[in-house]
Each structure stands twice: as structure tokens, then as C-alpha cells.
Design a protein around this motif. Structure first.
Motif, PDB file in Angstrom:
ATOM      1  N   GLY A 156      86.862  68.696 109.026  1.00 28.42           N
ATOM      2  CA  GLY A 156      86.199  69.446 110.114  1.00 28.42           C
ATOM      3  C   GLY A 156      84.766  69.035 110.398  1.00 28.42           C
ATOM      4  N   GLU A 157      84.282  67.999 109.678  1.00 24.48           N
ATOM      5  CA  GLU A 157      82.890  67.587 109.949  1.00 24.48           C
ATOM      6  C   GLU A 157      82.886  66.331 110.803  1.00 24.48           C
ATOM      7  N   GLU A 158      81.764  66.138 111.531  1.00 24.68           N
ATOM      8  CA  GLU A 158      81.611  64.910 112.315  1.00 24.68           C
ATOM      9  C   GLU A 158      81.500  63.727 111.360  1.00 24.68           C
ATOM     10  N   PRO A 159      82.116  62.596 111.668  1.00 21.00           N
ATOM     11  CA  PRO A 159      81.873  61.429 110.815  1.00 21.00           C
ATOM     12  C   PRO A 159      80.398  61.015 110.901  1.00 21.00           C
ATOM     13  N   ALA A 160      79.908  60.413 109.801  1.00 22.89           N
ATOM     14  CA  ALA A 160      78.489  60.024 109.787  1.00 22.89           C
ATOM     15  C   ALA A 160      78.219  59.059 110.938  1.00 22.89           C
ATOM     16  N   LYS A 161      77.109  59.250 111.614  1.00 21.94           N
ATOM     17  CA  LYS A 161      76.778  58.366 112.742  1.00 21.94           C
ATOM     18  C   LYS A 161      76.312  57.020 112.202  1.00 21.94           C
ATOM     19  N   PRO A 162      76.693  55.929 112.872  1.00 17.14           N
ATOM     20  CA  PRO A 162      76.185  54.624 112.419  1.00 17.14           C
ATOM     21  C   PRO A 162      74.663  54.564 112.612  1.00 17.14           C
ATOM     22  N   THR A 163      73.989  53.707 111.810  1.00 15.03           N
ATOM     23  CA  THR A 163      72.542  53.569 111.912  1.00 15.03           C
ATOM     24  C   THR A 163      72.206  52.618 113.059  1.00 15.03           C
ATOM     25  N   ASP A 164      71.251  53.030 113.894  1.00 15.18           N
ATOM     26  CA  ASP A 164      70.833  52.159 115.001  1.00 15.18           C
ATOM     27  C   ASP A 164      69.498  51.506 114.692  1.00 15.18           C
ATOM     28  N   THR A 165      69.316  50.310 115.233  1.00 16.60           N
ATOM     29  CA  THR A 165      68.004  49.669 115.125  1.00 16.60           C
ATOM     30  C   THR A 165      67.771  48.914 116.427  1.00 16.60           C
ATOM     31  N   ALA A 166      66.487  48.626 116.710  1.00 14.99           N
ATOM     32  CA  ALA A 166      66.190  47.858 117.926  1.00 14.99           C
ATOM     33  C   ALA A 166      65.100  46.849 117.595  1.00 14.99           C
ATOM     34  N   ILE A 167      65.328  45.593 118.045  1.00 15.31           N
ATOM     35  CA  ILE A 167      64.373  44.511 117.766  1.00 15.31           C
ATOM     36  C   ILE A 167      64.334  43.607 118.994  1.00 15.31           C
ATOM     37  N   THR A 168      63.317  42.778 119.079  1.00 14.83           N
ATOM     38  CA  THR A 168      63.371  41.741 120.125  1.00 14.83           C
ATOM     39  C   THR A 168      63.756  40.442 119.418  1.00 14.83           C
ATOM     40  N   LEU A 169      64.220  39.501 120.190  1.00 15.05           N
ATOM     41  CA  LEU A 169      64.629  38.225 119.592  1.00 15.05           C
ATOM     42  C   LEU A 169      63.428  37.592 118.874  1.00 15.05           C
ATOM     43  N   LYS A 170      62.236  37.798 119.443  1.00 12.07           N
ATOM     44  CA  LYS A 170      61.024  37.223 118.864  1.00 12.07           C
ATOM     45  C   LYS A 170      60.750  37.797 117.463  1.00 12.07           C
ATOM     46  N   ASP A 171      61.240  39.053 117.199  1.00 15.20           N
ATOM     47  CA  ASP A 171      61.013  39.684 115.890  1.00 15.20           C
ATOM     48  C   ASP A 171      61.809  39.010 114.771  1.00 15.20           C
ATOM     49  N   ASP A 203      66.322  34.890 126.273  1.00 12.66           N
ATOM     50  CA  ASP A 203      64.866  34.838 126.199  1.00 12.66           C
ATOM     51  C   ASP A 203      64.366  35.510 124.919  1.00 12.66           C
ATOM     52  N   GLU A 204      63.261  35.017 124.351  1.00 10.93           N
ATOM     53  CA  GLU A 204      62.812  35.607 123.075  1.00 10.93           C
ATOM     54  C   GLU A 204      62.259  37.032 123.245  1.00 10.93           C
ATOM     55  N   LYS A 205      62.023  37.440 124.499  1.00  8.62           N
ATOM     56  CA  LYS A 205      61.551  38.818 124.674  1.00  8.62           C
ATOM     57  C   LYS A 205      62.696  39.807 124.896  1.00  8.62           C
ATOM     58  N   THR A 206      63.935  39.308 124.750  1.00  5.63           N
ATOM     59  CA  THR A 206      65.106  40.181 124.927  1.00  5.63           C
ATOM     60  C   THR A 206      65.080  41.301 123.874  1.00  5.63           C
ATOM     61  N   ILE A 207      65.405  42.522 124.326  1.00  5.45           N
ATOM     62  CA  ILE A 207      65.443  43.656 123.389  1.00  5.45           C
ATOM     63  C   ILE A 207      66.895  43.858 122.975  1.00  5.45           C
ATOM     64  N   ILE A 208      67.121  43.781 121.659  1.00  2.00           N
ATOM     65  CA  ILE A 208      68.483  43.885 121.132  1.00  2.00           C
ATOM     66  C   ILE A 208      68.637  45.236 120.439  1.00  2.00           C
ATOM     67  N   SER A 209      69.576  46.065 120.926  1.00  4.44           N
ATOM     68  CA  SER A 209      69.895  47.304 120.196  1.00  4.44           C
ATOM     69  C   SER A 209      71.186  47.057 119.454  1.00  4.44           C
ATOM     70  N   ALA A 210      71.246  47.515 118.187  1.00  3.37           N
ATOM     71  CA  ALA A 210      72.440  47.238 117.398  1.00  3.37           C
ATOM     72  C   ALA A 210      72.709  48.349 116.407  1.00  3.37           C
ATOM     73  N   GLU A 211      73.988  48.484 116.060  1.00  7.97           N
ATOM     74  CA  GLU A 211      74.334  49.332 114.912  1.00  7.97           C
ATOM     75  C   GLU A 211      74.240  48.421 113.706  1.00  7.97           C
ATOM     76  N   ILE A 212      73.608  48.926 112.644  1.00  8.93           N
ATOM     77  CA  ILE A 212      73.415  48.058 111.475  1.00  8.93           C
ATOM     78  C   ILE A 212      74.004  48.749 110.250  1.00  8.93           C
ATOM     79  N   ALA A 213      74.713  47.971 109.424  1.00  7.01           N
ATOM     80  CA  ALA A 213      75.284  48.560 108.203  1.00  7.01           C
ATOM     81  C   ALA A 213      75.187  47.533 107.087  1.00  7.01           C
TER      82      ALA A 213
END
Length: 463
Positions: free
Chosen positions: A186-201, A164-174
Motif C-alpha cells: 500500500g505504499e508508493e514505491p521509492a522515487k528514483p533520485t534525480d540529478t541535473a548537470i551540464t555537459l561542461k560539468d 553543445d557543452e552548455k546542454t542541461i542534462i536531467s537524469a535519474e541516477i542510481a
């Protein structure tokens, strides 16, 4: 018997001369010395056995001075009360060089004071002209509110695939070809970037790339082809890329789907009507919309009311100008700052000081004219309200009533809080009373324009 004479020395500025005869203060001096002898701790004497003569010698001059000044003060306050003098600030004692308070040689004394008098306040609320903005509820505002309610009471599900076009999609984006920085020792690896969009976007031509995908699938897109306008800006923002630089939009990026959500809006049925308006027994969509519209109208009317209160306040502070004994007020500020303020400071501060005094005088006179009284219950409501807004609605009332009552009672025991609350409740009630008396002309306005006007006004005021 002390005598007091009064003469006018400038507009709203009088001089009071308090004349004390010996017999006005000597009995008090003797009494004070006797009391002191009873309680004084002096080496070599048992408590209460110190001869009065010794006390007179050691402490007489100090006690004498205290009692004379105390007597003057009392006489002055009594006179101001009996004559019902409405004074501004406090009396100023005039410097007197020749006044020697000599314990050995009691005399009649004259003390000179200067007082500022309050100006007359005569304001007819009918003469205040205000605009009552009438914000109309547009179909769009109604639809938006309807949508918000359907989402709030909607049902959130997690479908397997994106359909459905109102589906909310969360994704890691690079960004393609950009490896994340390797983590230092000894450091944490960099966290991936997250984004969230709907299919309609997603731009129409690219939606098919996402349709049918499930969690874990990857989709590669050119940013400015897949996203347009503010959606593109938001995604670039998530990637911490400059959104004004056109080149950044041309980059390709890979999205790895981490979550698929779908918010099914609540259907317009009796269950929803009852959730939003419990016990109102709303049966039809038509009645539901009417109830929502009435709520929005009520909210708008409160906003417009607040705006009228603001206009009244400005009229009373900017367009009413009371005569003030400015030279007296400046001298008073100088004396009360105990030499900390220079004449330049005072010239700067007098403007605000006069404004505060003027508002205090006007609001107090109008409160009396309108017989504004603040009841204890109103102070409690104010406390409760303030407490709830501190907690930011994160605490439900159910089951916490006892705690809230306890806390409110604690607030009611705080003198500073009560003074503040009393002032705010009184002014609130005063504005409500004035709003029914001022001359208001109605003016329709769009909600957007109204909000802009209020924000612009607040902005000007914070500068």
C-alpha cells in the motif's frame, strides 16, 4: 492654589513636593458626588433620585480618594509642562506611610515625587569619523552580470540529442547493484533520485560518453572519474551519500536521461539592450556595458551608504556616553515592574535600558537639530515597499494597483504600524542627513572583502 517645590537630590534626579490645600480638591469631590447621585443604581431608589447624603455615606471615601489623586496628577503634569522639564521615564510617587486620606476630615496634603532628568545631548556630527568604502566594479563582476542578463532573456530549447557543452542534462541516477527498497504493502514505491548537470560539468575524458545521447538512453560512469570537485559533491549529495568518504566516489552509477535542455543566451543586440533598459535607446555593446556598470556602481554605493549608517549608529551608541541618573532608573524599573523584578534582574536589564534611552534621546535631539520631518506620503511609500517585499515580487504591479492601494490604506489605519513606520522613516532620513555631515575618508575595497566584512559584522551582532 496648589504649590509645588522642587529640590535636587542627586545628579539629574529631583524631588517634587505637591502641596494640595483643601480648596484645591473639595469642589471636585462635591461635583463628583452630585454626578454620581444622578446616575447611581441603588435598590429602593429611582434612578437620579438617590439622596446625596446616602451617596456620601456609601461612596464618599472612594470618590474622595480618587479626586485627591486625580488633582495631584493634574498639578504635577501641569508643572512639568510649564517648567519644560525634560524628564526620563515617569515620575515615581514616593511611599508615604503617614498619608491618611480621611473623607470625614479633609486636610492639606503633601505628595512627594521623584523625577529623573534628561542629560544634555551635544553632538557635533563633524566629530564622527567614518570610512566610506569604495567598491570597485571589476571586469569579472561586469561579465557575470552580463552573463546573467543574457541567460535571463535567453531562449530555452529542448534538443533531440546532447551536443553543445552548455546542454542541461536531467537524469535519474542510481548506484549500480543497489536495488531500491521494495515498497511495503500500500505504499508508493521509492522515487528514483534525480540529478541535473551540464555537459561542461562532466570531466573532459567522459564527455564523449554523453555526446549524441537522447532521452531514455543510459550511461554508466564511475562517479569520481566523471565528476570533479563541487560537481562530484553535488551528485553525491543527490544520492544521499557521504561526500567526505572517498570510497563513495569509486562507486559506479547509471544515469537514465529524462530531459535535455539548452539555454541559448540572448545575443548582445538591440533587442536585448531594449529589454533590459526600455526606452534608453542603447545601440552599442559598449553603451550597454556602461549602463550595467553604472547600475552595479549605484548598488555598491547604496551598500557603502548603509555601512556608513551602521558606523554612525555604533559611534552614537558605543562612543557617546550620556550621564544617566542610574539609581533613579533602577528604582523606576523596580516600581514599574510591580515587584516582579528582583534587584539582580534590574542590574542585568539596566544596561540595555540605558542604551535604549540613550539612543532615543540622541536620535530625537539630532532629528530636531536637522529638522527631520516625516510626511504622510513617505509613510505610504514605506507601507507600499514593505507590502511588495512581503509579496516577494511574485505579484506584478500591472493591473493590481487598486488592490495594492487599498491594502496600503488599510496598513495606514493601523496605529502600531504607523508608529513603527514613522520611527523607521525618521531614523532613515536622519542617517541620510548625518551622512552628509560626518567626516568620511575614502577607502577602496574589493567586493568580496566588503561582503565578508558586512556578514561577519552582522554575525557578531546576532550573538
Amino acid at each position: 492654589m496648589a504649590t509645588i517645590t522642587r529640590e535636587n537630590i542627586a545628579p539629574l534626579n529631583d524631588k517634587l513636593v505637591v502641596t494640595l490645600k483643601k480648596e484645591d480638591y473639595l469642589p471636585a469631590v462635591d461635583k463628583s458626588i452630585k454626578n454620581y447621585a444622578k446616575t447611581a443604581n441603588i435598590q429602593g431608589f429611582r434612578k437620579g433620585m438617590v439622596p446625596a447624603g446616602l451617596i456620601r455615606k456609601m461612596y464618599g471615601p472612594g470618590i474622595f480618594q480618587d479626586e485627591v489623586l486625580k488633582t495631584v496628577d493634574n498639578e504635577l503634569n501641569k508643572y512639568i509642562a510649564e517648567e519644560k522639564l525634560a524628564i526620563l521615564a515617569q515620575p515615581i510617587a514616593l511611599e508615604q506611610k503617614e498619608l491618611e486620606l480621611n473623607f470625614q476630615d479633609p486636610k492639606d496634603y503633601n505628595f512627594e515625587f521623584e523625577i529623573g532628568l534628561q542629560p544634555e545631548v551635544n553632538i557635533d556630527p563633524k566629530s564622527i569619523n567614518v570610512t566610506r568604502y569604495q567598491i570597485e566594479v571589476t571586469d569579472q563582476a561586469l561579465e557575470e552580470e552580463l552573463e546573467r542578463l543574457r541567460q535571463r532573456y535567453g531562449n530555452y530549447t529542448t534538443p533531440e540529442t546532447i551536443e553543445d557543452e552548455k546542454t542541461i542534462i536531467s537524469a535519474e541516477i542510481a548506484i549500480d547493484g543497489q536495488e531500491p527498497e521494495p515498497a511495503a504493502e500500500g505504499e508508493e514505491p521509492a522515487k528514483p533520485t534525480d540529478t541535473a548537470i551540464t555537459l561542461k560539468d562532466i570531466a573532459k575524458g567522459q564527455q564523449k560518453e554523453f555526446k549524441g545521447k537522447k532521452i531514455g538512453d543510459k550511461v554508466t560512469v564511475q562517479l569520481d572519474k566523471a565528476f570533479k570537485g563541487e560537481i562530484l559533491e553535488r551528485v553525491l549529495g543527490d544520492l544521499k551519500l557521504d561526500k567526505t568518504d572517498k570510497e563513495n566516489g569509486k562507486k559506479t552509477a547509471t544515469l537514465t536521461i529524462t530531459k535535455i535542455g539548452f539555454l541559448e543566451e540572448a545575443p548582445l543586440d538591440e533587442k536585448l539592450f531594449d529589454q533590459v533598459y526600455p526606452g534608453k535607446d542603447i545601440k552599442t555593446e559598449e553603451d550597454f556595458k556602461t549602463a550595467i556598470k553604472a547600475d552595479i556602481e549605484k548598488y555598491y554605493a547604496q551598500q557603502a551608504s548603509g555601512q556608513i549608517h551602521d558606523q554612525i549608529y555604533h559611534y552614537l551608541t558605543d562612543h557617546v556616553s550620556l550621564d544617566m541618573p542610574e539609581p533613579f532608573l533602577k528604582r523606576w524599573m523596580k516600581v514599574s515592574s510591580e515587584g516582579k523584578k528582583t534587584d539582580e534582574d534590574i542590574d542585568k536589564d539596566i544596561v540595555d535600558f540605558k542604551k535604549q534611552l540613550q539612543w532615543a534621546l540622541i536620535s530625537s535631539k539630532l532629528s530636531n537639530d536637522n529638522e527631520i520631518k516625516v510626511e504622510n506620503e513617505e509613510l505610504k511609500d514605506f507601507a507600499r515597499h514593505q507590502l511588495m517585499s512581503y509579496l516577494g515580487g511574485q505579484m506584478s504591479l500591472q493591473g493590481n494597483e487598486a488592490w495594492i492601494e487599498d491594502y496600503v490604506n488599510k496598513m495606514m489605519g493601523d496605529r502600531k504600524f504607523i508608529e513603527d513606520a514613522h520611527g523607521q522613516v525618521r531614523i532613515g532620513k536622519l542617517f541620510e542627513a548625518l551622512e552628509t555631515q560626518v567626516t568620511a575618508k575614502d577607502q577602496p575595497i574589493a567586493e568580496k572583502d566588503f561582503t565578508e566584512m558586512v556578514q561577519k559584522h552582522q554575525h557578531e551582532h546576532h550573538h
